[in-house]
Write a protein that holds these residues in place. Structure first.
Motif, PDB file in Angstrom:
ATOM      1  N   THR A 673       0.854  -1.200   0.000  1.00 23.38           N
ATOM      2  CA  THR A 673       0.000   0.000   0.000  1.00 23.38           C
ATOM      3  C   THR A 673       0.884   1.241   0.000  1.00 23.38           C
ATOM      4  N   VAL A 674       0.302   2.379  -0.353  1.00 23.54           N
ATOM      5  CA  VAL A 674       1.051   3.629  -0.382  1.00 23.54           C
ATOM      6  C   VAL A 674       1.511   4.008   1.016  1.00 23.54           C
ATOM      7  N   GLU A 675       0.641   3.790   2.021  1.00 23.44           N
ATOM      8  CA  GLU A 675       0.992   4.161   3.387  1.00 23.44           C
ATOM      9  C   GLU A 675       2.193   3.349   3.890  1.00 23.44           C
ATOM     10  N   ILE A 676       2.117   2.015   3.676  1.00 18.48           N
ATOM     11  CA  ILE A 676       3.236   1.175   4.115  1.00 18.48           C
ATOM     12  C   ILE A 676       4.498   1.520   3.333  1.00 18.48           C
ATOM     13  N   TYR A 677       4.314   1.830   2.041  1.00 14.19           N
ATOM     14  CA  TYR A 677       5.458   2.193   1.206  1.00 14.19           C
ATOM     15  C   TYR A 677       6.163   3.433   1.766  1.00 14.19           C
ATOM     16  N   ASN A 678       5.379   4.471   2.135  1.00 13.94           N
ATOM     17  CA  ASN A 678       5.969   5.710   2.664  1.00 13.94           C
ATOM     18  C   ASN A 678       6.719   5.449   3.968  1.00 13.94           C
ATOM     19  N   VAL A 679       6.139   4.597   4.833  1.00 18.16           N
ATOM     20  CA  VAL A 679       6.800   4.274   6.101  1.00 18.16           C
ATOM     21  C   VAL A 679       8.103   3.531   5.835  1.00 18.16           C
TER      22      VAL A 679
END
Length: 780
Positions: A673-679
Motif C-alpha cells: 500500500t502507499v501508506e506502508i510504502y511511505n513508512v
C-alpha cells in the motif's frame, strides 16, 4: 634378562617409541615397510604364514616354534617378521622399542622388539586434553600400556647374521584369541591380492561396508581377511586421492575463483588444501538462499558413488515450491570415515547459518547414520527406501531368481500397509513364507524399519506427495549431466550447466503458474482459493484430492468435548476406513493417514469432513507457505535468526546474507500500500543516513534497555571541546532541517527509482517469457 655389555665408545642407544604398534595408519606403514630396500629379503605372504626368507633357519613344518636365545636370522627384518608371526600365533601385537647404533658408521647393531603393551603412557592427569582448531576437545585415547615385559632382542654378529640375545616369553595381560587377532595393529595388513579386489570393487562404486562383506566371503571369515574395515577405508581414501590426482586441484581453483567473484560463495576443505587434503564442500549463494525458503527437508544424495556413476560426489538437495529438486550444496567424498562425515555435516550446517532441517534423508549406511545422529540430533533421519530395495536385489538375488513374486510382495508390504500392526503382520508372513527368518541382511533392515518404512515416518515432514511412488524431487539433481565416465574436471563444467538448466525449469514453472489459469473442476470456493494460493503443480495435486472427496462418505462416530471423530471411507469400501478428528472451534484437524504431516497438503479424508461440515475455505494454518506462489517472498524458518547473527557476526558472508534478507523484507512488504510504502521508505532513508554518519564521523549505536542511543565521536577532539551546548543545539537543529529537506527529496527520487525498477522488471519478465517461447518453439 640383560643385554650383553657393549663398548659405549663405539655405539649409541636410541629408543623408537613410535614403533609398529603405535602407527596411526598401519596400512601406510606397511606400504613403507614392504617397499623399503631392506624388505627385499621378505616375501609378501598371507597373514599367519612365516615369510619364506626366514624359513631356512626354522625347522621345516614346525610352525609353532618359539624364539630362543642363540636363534639366528639373515637380517633384522627377518627377525622382526618372525617375532611378529610368533605374536600372531600367540595373540599379541608387537612394536619396535630400543635400538643401538654404531658410533663409527651409524648402522643399527642391536634391536629390541616388545609387546605393544610394554611400558606405560604419560599419566593422563598430568597431560590435559588439548582443544583442536575449532575449540573442541578430542576424545582421549584408551589406555593400552600395562607394563608388559615380553620382548625379543637381537644383535648383529661379525658374520652379518642376527642372533637372539634376549627373550622374555611371559605376559602380564590376557592374550587375544585367534578369531580376534586380526584386530591387533601389527597384524593388520592389506595384502596385494586384497588391494586388487578393493580397487576393482571400489571402481564399481561399492562402499567400504560392501567391500568388507565381499572380502569376508572371499577369504572365508573376517579373521582370514587380515585387516579391519577401518584399514579398508584408509586404503580406499589413499587410492581415491591417487586416482583423482590433479582433478582436485582443478576443483579447488574453480572454487577459489567463484569465492573471489562473490564473497557469499562458501567452500571448505577438510585438512590442508596443499598437503593432506580430504573432503571438499561448497555452496553457492543461490543454494544458501534456497535453504532459507525450502530447508525444512534435506536429502544427502550419495547415488553418484554407486556403480551407476563412479564419481565420489554427493549433493545436498531439497524440494522447491514446484516440487522440483533444489540444491543446498555439494561435497566431494574422498574420505568416508565417521569423523569425515561429521566434519562434512557440521560444515554444511555452518554454511546454512546453523539451522538444522526438520528431516534428512540419506543412503542406508551405518557410518552416515552415526554422523547424522551426532550433528542433527533433533532432525528426523530417514533411509531412502529405494536404496534399500536396490540393495535387496543384490542381497536376496537367490530368492528373487527362485521366487519372481517375492519382490512385488515386499514392495506391497512396505508401501501399501496402513498401520504398524498391518506392516508387522505382513512382514512376518513374507519372511516365514520364504524361510528368511535367519537372513542377516533382512534382520538388519528390519531392525532399522523405523527409519525407512513409511508407516513409521508419516508423522514427519518430507515434502513428498506420494508414499508409494518415488517423487521427481528424489531423483538425482545432476541426472543427465554425470555418467560413469565423468571425470572431476569435466564435472566442474557440467555442474554449471546443471545449475542453469534447473534454474530455467524453475523460471518456466513460475511462468506457468502466473500466466496460465488452471481449469476448475468443482464449484467449491475452496478450489478457487487453492488455485490462487498454490503453485500450479501443487494445485493440481490438491485438486486431485478435492475431486476424490465426491466418492467418499463421512460419518460421525464419536464426540469428545469440542472434538468430533469421523469415519471416512470410499463408497463401497467401508472396511478400509480412515479416522479424522476435527475441532470446529479451533479449526484443528488431523487424519489417521497423516498425509498433511508427511507432505504438507490436506488429504481427501479431511477435505471430505470439511465438505460435510460446510467448511468452504481452507484454514490458513493448513496452507504451507513453502507450497505457495509467494514461497520466496520473505525469509522462512527464521525463528533463530537473532541467535545466528550473534554467533556469526564475524563472518562476512553471513553479514551479507542477513542484511540482504532484512532489506528484502522491506521491499516485499513496503509495496503493498502507499501508506506502508511511505513508512518503509522513511525507515530505509533513516537507516541509510545513520550508516553514512557512522562511516563519515565514527558514529556508534549503543543499545541500553532496548533503546538506541547515538554517541558522536568526531575525529577532531578539539571541535567537540570548543562547542558550547547552545551552539551544539543550534547546529543540531540546522542539520535536522537540512536532513528533513534531503529526506523529502530522497523520497521523490526513490519513488521515481522504484518506478523505473518496476518497469525494468516487467521488461525482464517479458524478455524471459519470449526466450522461453523461442526455446519451446525450437524444441517443437
Amino acid at each position: 634378562m640383560e643385554f650383553e655389555p657393549l663398548s659405549m665408545a663405539n655405539e649409541v642407544i636410541e629408543f623408537d617409541m613410535m614403533g609398529l604398534g603405535d602407527i596411526e595408519h598401519p596400512v601406510q606403514e606397511y606400504e613403507l615397510l614392504r617397499n623399503s630396500p631392506a624388505a627385499a629379503s621378505l616375501a609378501v605372504v598371507p597373514p599367519g604364514i612365516v615369510a619364506s626368507s626366514t624359513e631356512p633357519l626354522i625347522p621345516e613344518g614346525d610352525t609353532n616354534l618359539e624364539p630362543y636365545e642363540g636363534m639366528e636370522f639373515e637380517s633384522e627384518e627377518a627377525a622382526k617378521a618372525f617375532y611378529n608371526s610368533y605374536a600372531r600365533r600367540v595373540g599379541f601385537s608387537t612394536r619396535v622399542s630400543m635400538s643401538r647404533r654404531s658410533r663409527r658408521d651409524g648402522a643399527i647393531i642391536q634391536r629390541s622388539f616388545v609387546c605393544a603393551k610394554e611400558g606405560f603412557r604419560v599419566d593422563k592427569h598430568d597431560k590435559q586434553p588439548v582443544p583442536d582448531r575449532d575449540g573442541r576437545v578430542k576424545r582421549p585415547r584408551a589406555e593400552t600400556r600395562v607394563g608388559c615385559k615380553a620382548m625379543l632382542a637381537v644383535k648383529i654378529q661379525d658374520s652379518g647374521r642376527w642372533v637372539v640375545s634376549a627373550f622374555v616369553k611371559e605376559h602380564n595381560h590376557e592374550l587375544v584369541p585367534p578369531d580376534k587377532v586380526h584386530c591387533l595393529r601389527s597384524h593388520r595388513h592389506v595384502s596385494g591380492a586384497a588391494k586388487s579386489l578393493i580397487d576393482t570393487l571400489q571402481s564399481a562404486g561399492i562402499g567400504p561396508s560392501g567391500i568388507m562383506s565381499a572380502l569376508i566371503k572371499e577369504y572365508g571369515g573376517i579373521s582370514n581377511v587380515g585387516f579391519t574395515e577401518r584399514d579398508c577405508r584408509n586404503y580406499m581414501r589413499s587410492s581415491r586421492q591417487r586416482t583423482l590426482g590433479g582433478d582436485t586441484q582443478h576443483l579447488l581453483d574453480y572454487l577459489r575463483s567463484k569465492q573471489a567473484e562473490n564473497p557469499a560463495f562458501f567452500y571448505a576443505v577438510q585438512g590442508d588444501e596443499d598437503q593432506c587434503m580430504s573432503n571438499i564442500f561448497w555452496a553457492d549463494p543461490k543454494a544458501r538462499t534456497n535453504y532459507t525458503y525450502f530447508g525444512d527437508t534435506v536429502t544427502f544424495d550419495t547415488t553418484y558413488r554407486s556403480n551407476r556413476y563412479r564419481l565420489p560426489f554427493a549433493p545436498f538437495t531439497g524440494v522447491n515450491h514446484h516440487g522440483q529438486p533444489v540444491l543446498f550444496g555439494c561435497a566431494l567424498l574422498i574420505n568416508e570415515s565417521e569423523s569425515s562425515f561429521v566434519w562434512l555435516f557440521e560444515t554444511w550446517l555452518a554454511a546454512m547459518s546453523g539451522r538444522s532441517p526438520v528431516s534428512i534423508t540419506t543412503d542406508h549406511d551405518r557410518v552416515i547414520r552415526l554422523a547424522v545422529t551426532q550433528v542433527f540430533p533433533e532432525s528426523r533421519h530417514r533411509f531412502c527406501k529405494w536404496h534399500i530395495f536396490k540393495e535387496c536385489q543384490e542381497k536376496l538375488s537367490h530368492v528373487l531368481s527362485e521366487h519372481p513374486s517375492f519382490e512385488a510382495e515386499l514392495h506391497k508390504c512396505v508401501n501399501l500397509t496402513e498401520s504398524v500392526e498391518e506392516f508387522e503382520s505382513c512382514w512376518l508372513s513374507i519372511i516365514d513364507r520364504y524361510d528368511l527368518r535367519e537372513h542377516e541382511w533382512l534382520q538388519s533392515v528390519y531392525s532399522n524399519r523405523r527409519q525407512w518404512v513409511p508407516v513409521y515416518l508419516r508423522d514427519a515432514f518430507f515434502a513428498e506427495m506420494s508414499i508409494t511412488q518415488r517423487s521427481d524431487s528424489m531423483n538425482s539433481y545432476f541426472d543427465g549431466y554425470v555418467n560413469a565416465s565423468t571425470t572431476l574436471q569435466l564435472f566442474v563444467k557440467q555442474y554449471e550447466k546443471a545449475l542453469e538448466s534447473r534454474y530455467e525449469k524453475e523460471v518456466k514453472a513460475d511462468y506457468d503458474t502466473i500466466n496460465t489459469a488452471p481449469v476448475l473442476k468443482t464449484p467449491s470456493p475452496m478450489e478457487k482459493q487453492a488455485a490462487e494460493f498454490y503453485t500450479r503443480k501443487l494445485f493440481m495435486k490438491f485438486q486431485e484430492e478435492l475431486v476424490e472427496t465426491l466418492t467418499f462418505l463421512a460419518s460421525k462416530v464419536e464426540v469428545e468435548e469440542e472434538t468430533s471423530t469421523y469415519q471416512v471411507a470410499k463408497f463401497g469400501e467401508s472396511h478400509k476406513a480412515y479416522f479424522v478428528r476435527f475441532n470446529v472451534q479451533e479449526m484443528k484437524v488431523n487424519c489417521s493417514c497423516q498425509m498433511f504431516e508427511f507432505s504438507g497438503l490436506l488429504c481427501r479424508h479431511i477435505l471430505t469432513v470439511f465438505r460435510v461440515t460446510n467448511v468452504l475455505t481452507l484454514p490458513s494454518r493448513y496452507i504451507l507457505k513453502r507450497w505457495t506462489r509467494n514461497a520466496k517472498s520473505g525469509v522462512v524458518l527464521e525463528e533463530r535468526a537473532s541467535d545466528l547473527l550473534n554467533s556469526s557476526r564475524e563472518s562476512l558472508t553471513v553479514r551479507y546474507n542477513n542484511l540482504r534478507q532484512e532489506a528484502l523484507k522491506y521491499v516485499d512488504e513496503g509495496v503493498k500500500t502507499v501508506e506502508i510504502y511511505n513508512v518503509a521508505v522513511r525507515a530505509l532513508q533513516e537507516a541509510a543516513n545513520k550508516v553514512a554518519m557512522v562511516m563519515k564521523n565514527g558514529l556508534k549505536n549503543v543499545t541500553v534497555n532496548g533503546t538506541a542511543r547515538e554517541d558522536l565521536f568526531y575525529q577532531g577532539s578539539e571541535v567537540t571541546n570548543t562547542l558550547a551546548e547552545d551552539e551544539q543545539d543550534r547546529k543540531i537543529h540546522k542539520l535536522s532541517r537540512q536532513l528533513e529537506r534531503s529526506r523529502r527529496k530522497c523520497t521523490v527520487y526513490r519513488a521515481n527509482l522504484l518506478s523505473v525498477l518496476k518497469d525494468i522488471e516487467e521488461q525482464k519478465l517479458q524478455l524471459s517469457v519470449k526466450v522461453q517461447n523461442i526455446k519451446l518453439g525450437m524444441k517443437e
